[in-house]
Design a protein around this motif. Structure first.
Motif, PDB file in Angstrom:
ATOM      1  N   PRO A  90       0.832  -1.206   0.000  1.00 34.01           N
ATOM      2  CA  PRO A  90       0.000   0.000   0.000  1.00 34.01           C
ATOM      3  C   PRO A  90       0.867   1.256   0.000  1.00 34.01           C
ATOM      4  CG  PRO A  90       0.083  -0.938   2.200  1.00 34.01           C
ATOM      5  CD  PRO A  90       0.880  -1.862   1.313  1.00 34.01           C
ATOM      6  N   GLN A  91       1.578   1.457  -1.104  1.00 37.33           N
ATOM      7  CA  GLN A  91       2.438   2.628  -1.296  1.00 37.33           C
ATOM      8  C   GLN A  91       3.554   2.727  -0.254  1.00 37.33           C
ATOM      9  OE1 GLN A  91      -1.142   3.417  -1.601  1.00 37.33           O
ATOM     10  NE2 GLN A  91      -0.986   3.261  -3.808  1.00 37.33           N
ATOM     11  N   PHE A  92       4.114   1.598   0.183  1.00 36.90           N
ATOM     12  CA  PHE A  92       5.228   1.662   1.120  1.00 36.90           C
ATOM     13  C   PHE A  92       6.312   2.596   0.573  1.00 36.90           C
ATOM     14  CE2 PHE A  92       4.929  -2.788   3.348  1.00 36.90           C
ATOM     15  CZ  PHE A  92       3.744  -2.397   3.944  1.00 36.90           C
ATOM     16  N   GLY A  93       6.588   3.681   1.262  1.00 39.25           N
ATOM     17  CA  GLY A  93       7.710   4.559   0.929  1.00 39.25           C
ATOM     18  C   GLY A  93       7.596   5.310  -0.379  1.00 39.25           C
ATOM     19  N   ALA A  94       6.460   5.232  -1.055  1.00 38.72           N
ATOM     20  CA  ALA A  94       6.356   5.762  -2.412  1.00 38.72           C
ATOM     21  C   ALA A  94       6.178   7.278  -2.428  1.00 38.72           C
ATOM     22  CB  ALA A  94       5.192   5.114  -3.146  1.00 38.72           C
ATOM     23  N   THR A  95       6.573   7.863  -3.559  1.00 35.07           N
ATOM     24  CA  THR A  95       6.224   9.241  -3.864  1.00 35.07           C
ATOM     25  C   THR A  95       4.852   9.213  -4.518  1.00 35.07           C
ATOM     26  OG1 THR A  95       8.532   9.881  -4.115  1.00 35.07           O
ATOM     27  CG2 THR A  95       6.874  11.303  -5.147  1.00 35.07           C
ATOM     28  N   VAL A  96       3.870   9.798  -3.843  1.00 31.93           N
ATOM     29  CA  VAL A  96       2.466   9.655  -4.228  1.00 31.93           C
ATOM     30  C   VAL A  96       1.991  10.888  -4.990  1.00 31.93           C
ATOM     31  CG1 VAL A  96       0.125   9.388  -3.346  1.00 31.93           C
ATOM     32  CG2 VAL A  96       1.992   8.121  -2.293  1.00 31.93           C
ATOM     33  N   GLY A  97       1.297  10.677  -6.088  1.00 34.71           N
ATOM     34  CA  GLY A  97       0.749  11.754  -6.902  1.00 34.71           C
ATOM     35  C   GLY A  97      -0.020  11.150  -8.073  1.00 34.71           C
ATOM     36  N   ARG A  98      -0.624  11.913  -8.931  1.00 38.22           N
ATOM     37  CA  ARG A  98      -0.542  13.346  -9.048  1.00 38.22           C
ATOM     38  C   ARG A  98      -1.276  14.072  -7.921  1.00 38.22           C
ATOM     39  NH1 ARG A  98      -1.639  16.338 -14.811  1.00 38.22           N
ATOM     40  NH2 ARG A  98      -0.303  14.588 -15.434  1.00 38.22           N
ATOM     41  N   PHE A  99      -2.266  13.417  -7.315  1.00 40.27           N
ATOM     42  CA  PHE A  99      -2.924  14.029  -6.169  1.00 40.27           C
ATOM     43  C   PHE A  99      -2.988  13.015  -5.041  1.00 40.27           C
ATOM     44  CE2 PHE A  99      -6.042  15.964  -3.452  1.00 40.27           C
ATOM     45  CZ  PHE A  99      -5.901  17.330  -3.674  1.00 40.27           C
ATOM     46  N   ALA A 100      -2.223  13.254  -3.981  1.00 44.64           N
ATOM     47  CA  ALA A 100      -2.234  12.369  -2.824  1.00 44.64           C
ATOM     48  C   ALA A 100      -3.578  12.451  -2.108  1.00 44.64           C
ATOM     49  CB  ALA A 100      -1.106  12.751  -1.870  1.00 44.64           C
ATOM     50  N   ASN A 101      -3.889  11.374  -1.374  1.00 49.30           N
ATOM     51  CA  ASN A 101      -5.135  11.271  -0.630  1.00 49.30           C
ATOM     52  C   ASN A 101      -6.317  11.110  -1.590  1.00 49.30           C
ATOM     53  OD1 ASN A 101      -7.053  11.416   1.618  1.00 49.30           O
ATOM     54  ND2 ASN A 101      -5.390  12.398   2.742  1.00 49.30           N
ATOM     55  N   ARG A 102      -7.510  11.547  -1.177  1.00 46.58           N
ATOM     56  CA  ARG A 102      -8.731  11.187  -1.904  1.00 46.58           C
ATOM     57  C   ARG A 102      -9.363  12.363  -2.638  1.00 46.58           C
ATOM     58  NH1 ARG A 102      -8.331   8.083   2.711  1.00 46.58           N
ATOM     59  NH2 ARG A 102      -8.657   5.849   2.336  1.00 46.58           N
TER      60      ARG A 102
ATOM     61  N   GLY B  58      -4.573   7.318  -8.321  1.00 45.29           N
ATOM     62  CA  GLY B  58      -5.230   6.390  -9.222  1.00 45.29           C
ATOM     63  C   GLY B  58      -4.658   4.988  -9.242  1.00 45.29           C
ATOM     64  N   THR B  59      -5.007   4.250 -10.296  1.00 41.26           N
ATOM     65  CA  THR B  59      -4.673   2.828 -10.400  1.00 41.26           C
ATOM     66  C   THR B  59      -3.175   2.578 -10.317  1.00 41.26           C
ATOM     67  OG1 THR B  59      -6.631   2.551 -11.796  1.00 41.26           O
ATOM     68  CG2 THR B  59      -5.017   0.760 -11.785  1.00 41.26           C
ATOM     69  N   ARG B  60      -2.398   3.375 -11.032  1.00 39.29           N
ATOM     70  CA  ARG B  60      -0.941   3.280 -10.946  1.00 39.29           C
ATOM     71  C   ARG B  60      -0.338   4.515 -10.307  1.00 39.29           C
ATOM     72  NH1 ARG B  60       1.775   1.779 -16.475  1.00 39.29           N
ATOM     73  NH2 ARG B  60       3.562   1.548 -15.079  1.00 39.29           N
ATOM     74  N   GLY B  61      -1.006   5.666 -10.503  1.00 41.88           N
ATOM     75  CA  GLY B  61      -0.487   6.895  -9.928  1.00 41.88           C
ATOM     76  C   GLY B  61       0.977   7.096 -10.274  1.00 41.88           C
ATOM     77  N   PHE B  62       1.710   7.690  -9.372  1.00 41.00           N
ATOM     78  CA  PHE B  62       3.156   7.823  -9.546  1.00 41.00           C
ATOM     79  C   PHE B  62       3.901   6.707  -8.833  1.00 41.00           C
ATOM     80  CE2 PHE B  62       3.052  12.748 -10.065  1.00 41.00           C
ATOM     81  CZ  PHE B  62       2.368  12.594 -11.259  1.00 41.00           C
ATOM     82  N   SER B  63       3.205   6.013  -7.913  1.00 43.71           N
ATOM     83  CA  SER B  63       3.881   5.039  -7.054  1.00 43.71           C
ATOM     84  C   SER B  63       4.163   3.719  -7.756  1.00 43.71           C
ATOM     85  CB  SER B  63       3.045   4.784  -5.798  1.00 43.71           C
ATOM     86  OG  SER B  63       1.784   4.247  -6.124  1.00 43.71           O
ATOM     87  N   ARG B  64       3.493   3.458  -8.885  1.00 39.56           N
ATOM     88  CA  ARG B  64       3.724   2.216  -9.632  1.00 39.56           C
ATOM     89  C   ARG B  64       4.264   2.500 -11.038  1.00 39.56           C
ATOM     90  NH1 ARG B  64      -0.517   1.119  -6.067  1.00 39.56           N
ATOM     91  NH2 ARG B  64      -0.198  -0.798  -4.861  1.00 39.56           N
ATOM     92  N   ARG B  65       4.893   3.655 -11.172  1.00 34.18           N
ATOM     93  CA  ARG B  65       5.585   4.014 -12.420  1.00 34.18           C
ATOM     94  C   ARG B  65       7.087   3.939 -12.186  1.00 34.18           C
ATOM     95  NH1 ARG B  65       1.363   4.913 -16.356  1.00 34.18           N
ATOM     96  NH2 ARG B  65      -0.420   5.659 -15.146  1.00 34.18           N
ATOM     97  N   ASN B  66       7.809   3.667 -13.253  1.00 34.77           N
ATOM     98  CA  ASN B  66       9.262   3.587 -13.145  1.00 34.77           C
ATOM     99  C   ASN B  66       9.864   4.960 -13.448  1.00 34.77           C
ATOM    100  OD1 ASN B  66      11.461   2.047 -12.427  1.00 34.77           O
ATOM    101  ND2 ASN B  66      11.803   1.199 -14.470  1.00 34.77           N
ATOM    102  N   TRP B  67      10.424   5.597 -12.434  1.00 33.59           N
ATOM    103  CA  TRP B  67      11.058   6.895 -12.563  1.00 33.59           C
ATOM    104  C   TRP B  67      12.470   6.728 -13.125  1.00 33.59           C
ATOM    105  CZ3 TRP B  67       9.434  11.457  -9.208  1.00 33.59           C
ATOM    106  CH2 TRP B  67       8.123  11.312  -8.745  1.00 33.59           C
ATOM    107  N   THR B  68      13.101   7.843 -13.441  1.00 36.68           N
ATOM    108  CA  THR B  68      14.477   7.849 -13.951  1.00 36.68           C
ATOM    109  C   THR B  68      15.387   8.510 -12.929  1.00 36.68           C
ATOM    110  OG1 THR B  68      13.721   8.005 -16.241  1.00 36.68           O
ATOM    111  CG2 THR B  68      15.994   8.663 -15.794  1.00 36.68           C
ATOM    112  N   PHE B  69      16.524   7.877 -12.664  1.00 39.45           N
ATOM    113  CA  PHE B  69      17.533   8.527 -11.831  1.00 39.45           C
ATOM    114  C   PHE B  69      18.223   9.590 -12.668  1.00 39.45           C
ATOM    115  CE2 PHE B  69      17.192   4.680  -9.183  1.00 39.45           C
ATOM    116  CZ  PHE B  69      17.151   5.257  -7.923  1.00 39.45           C
ATOM    117  N   ALA B  70      17.962  10.857 -12.331  1.00 37.34           N
ATOM    118  CA  ALA B  70      18.538  11.962 -13.094  1.00 37.34           C
ATOM    119  C   ALA B  70      19.915  12.341 -12.582  1.00 37.34           C
ATOM    120  CB  ALA B  70      17.617  13.183 -13.031  1.00 37.34           C
ATOM    121  N   GLU B  71      20.146  12.128 -11.294  1.00 42.64           N
ATOM    122  CA  GLU B  71      21.430  12.491 -10.685  1.00 42.64           C
ATOM    123  C   GLU B  71      21.601  11.701  -9.398  1.00 42.64           C
ATOM    124  OE1 GLU B  71      23.535  16.480  -8.767  1.00 42.64           O
ATOM    125  OE2 GLU B  71      22.051  16.694 -10.377  1.00 42.64           O
TER     126      GLU B  71
END
Length: 336
Positions: free
Chosen positions: A64-76, A104-117
């Protein structure tokens, strides 16, 4: 390859690698995944402070979003709907088919981000959210920077820019327990943890945990956490109001201690509210955690803000930069 380069630890369903990078310093050991910009591990002098999974694939479907960066809108967002500049938007409804939760279903927490630096004491991840993703308007460029900024201190800085008017509310969704054993499992109850939140008001909610629109005083209620209070078995999943403005620098929003722990946690943030969730629903994840074995402190905008004109706006427009800072500060506590 340098000592700080991210290393592959798993694979996304589309075949792209899940990477992990680590930070060390000032008593902290930190591990971050590209998947969800997840704070996978946060150890203080070798002691784990957050729930995390050994198998990174668990973060795709199970946690349930352990440690995730949540978005585009956190909460409900009530009904998964909001109106912006006279245009109605329908979002994915990922909670009981009627509520939009944590992006949402994947939100930002189930997307693969890129390490920029990635450096020895800080790292930055980036994600590009497409126009229409989960129903939101506007393409959004998001960054998350984790940095060790001093003894026992980890700072997360979240930014976003858009090409169309949209709504943005980002937070980190770590689950804390100050009494985790080595390895982090099994997690003991947090009932004896003591919490303090310097909020004069909170947001009452309906049966779907949507704010009613009232900003109610905490005085005389169980939500008065202005003094150190044992958490106990009460159910908390509410936003505590810290103000109406997003600040430029973080101020204390919560403090947590626990009898038997040598560490105290102070959370600082720039957001106008902080959601306190006591982990009551953790068993539903099917990961072997009992109810109330970890707590979340989620600095954020007011939940369902787009549907309450009296709430501070969560709208982001082209040319503006969304910026939210969350700081986790661990200090030595006399063992009681």
């Amino acid at each position: 390859m340098s000592d700080h380069d991210p290393l592959p630890v798993g694979t996304m369903p589309d075949g792209s690698p899940i990477l992990e990078a680590r930070l060390e310093g000032d008593g902290l050991s930190v591990a971050v995944l590209s998947l969800g910009a997840v704070l996978r591990r946060l150890d203080v002098h070798g002691h784990p402070m957050v729930l995390g999974r050994d198998d990174p694939h668990d973060y795709i479907e199970k946690t349930p979003q352990f440690g995730a960066t949540v978005g585009r809108f956190a909460n409900r967002i009530a009904g998964g709907r909001f109106t912006l500049d006279g245009i109605a938007y329908d979002l994915s409804r990922n909670e009981a088919g009627r509520t939009h939760l944590h992006g949402g279903t994947r939100g930002f927490s189930r997307r693969n981000w890129t390490f920029a630096e990635v450096e020895a004491r800080s790292l930055t991840l980036a994600y590009q959210s497409a126009d229409g993703e989960e129903g939101y308007p506007g393409a959004l460029d998001v960054t998350c920077t984790y940095a060790i900024t001093g003894p026992g201190t980890l700072r997360a800085t979240l930014t976003a820019r858009t090409d169309k008017p949209t709504i943005v509310n980002l937070t980190n969704h770590s689950y804390f327990n100050l009494l985790l054993p080595p390895g982090g499992f099994p997690a003991p109850p947090i009932d004896d943890h003591v919490i303090e939140i310097p909020a004069e008001s909170y947001l009452p909610v309906d049966e779907a945990l949507i704010p009613t629109g009232t900003v109610a005083p905490v005085a005389g209620t169980r939500f008065d956490l202005r003094r150190p209070t044992r958490i106990g078995a009460q159910a908390f999943d509410h936003a505590f109001v810290l103000g109406r403005e997003t600040l430029s620098e973080p101020r204390p929003v919560a403090r947590v201690t626990a009898p038997g722990s040598a560490v105290a946690l102070t959370v600082l943030a720039t957001a106008p509210a902080v959601q306190f969730y006591d982990g009551t629903q953790l068993p539903k994840a099917g990961l072997g955690y009992a109810a109330r074995t970890a707590l979340c402190l989620e600095p954020e905008a007011y939940p369902d803000a787009p549907n309450h004109p009296d709430f501070p706006s969560a709208t982001l427009r082209p040319g503006e930069t969304y910026r939210q800072i969350i700081e986790y500060r661990f200090t030595r506590e006399t063992t009681r």
